[in-house]
Design an enzyme around this catalytic site. Structure first.
Site: not given
Length: 163
Positions: A86-90, A92, A94, A118, A148
C-alpha cells in the site's frame, strides 16, 4: 532514502517468509502503490506471484466516506500467504476494508507493507500488528513516487509535501 527504507522493510518481510512452504501472493493496491510495489518486490528473496486490486477513498483530493474497490484478482488467495503493498495508510478505513475483503477469501496469513503511515498504534490490531511501515505520515498532503494530486504528479521520483 526511499530505497533504503524499502530495503529495510524487505529484510523484515524476507525474514518472516524465509521458511514458508505455502504459496505467497503479493497484492499491490492501485493506483498509488504501483511504483512502491515494483521496488519492493525486487527486494524480496522468495518465490511469489503478484496481483493487483484497486481501492480508493479519495475523490478530487478529498477523502470521502465511500470506498470504491475492484478485487478482480487473477489468482485465488485461499490457503496462500498474502503481502499487501500500500502507498499510504491515513485514516485506516480503506486498509480495514481491504483486510476484511481479502481475509474473507481465506488466506493463511496477511502482512501489510506500506510506504507511509500514521502511527500504527493509532489503528486497530488488524492493521497495527500486521504492518511494516517505512515512513511516518507527515500530516501534510504528499505527492510523487506513485502518490498523486488528482491523478497527476505520480511520476515524480521522490515524495514531496504538497500545498
Amino acid at each position: 532514502e526511499i530505497q533504503e527504507g524499502i530495503s529495510k522493510a524487505a529484510l523484515k518481510i524476507n525474514e518472516k517468509f524465509k521458511n514458508v512452504k505455502e504459496p505467497i501472493i503479493v497484492i499491490g493496491i492501485l493506483n498509488g502503490a504501483f511504483i512502491f510495489c515494483s521496488d519492493l518486490v525486487r527486494e524480496l528473496n522468495f518465490d511469489f506471484k503478484i496481483d493487483f486490486i484497486k481501492m480508493s477513498s479519495y475523490s478530487e483530493n478529498k477523502q470521502t466516506d465511500t470506498i470504491s474497490y475492484n478485487l478482480n484478482l487473477k489468482y485465488s488467495i485461499e490457503n496462500c500467504h498474502i503481502i499487501i503493498a500500500e502507498d499510504i495508510i491515513d485514516s485506516g478505513k480503506t486498509m480495514e476494508l481491504t483486510i476484511s475483503l481479502l481475509t474473507a477469501m481465506k488466506p493463511l496469513s496477511y502482512t501489510v507493507c506500506t510506504l507511509i503511515s500514521k502511527p500504527l498504534k493509532n489503528f486497530p490490531e488488524t492493521i497495527s500488528s500486521h504492518t511494516v511501515s517505512i515512513f511516518d505520515y507527515p500530516n501534510n498532503y504528499v505527492v510523487g513516487y506513485g502518490l498523486d494530486d488528482n491523478e497527476t504528479l505520480r511520476h515524480l521520483r521522490d515524495i514531496y509535501l504538497y500545498e
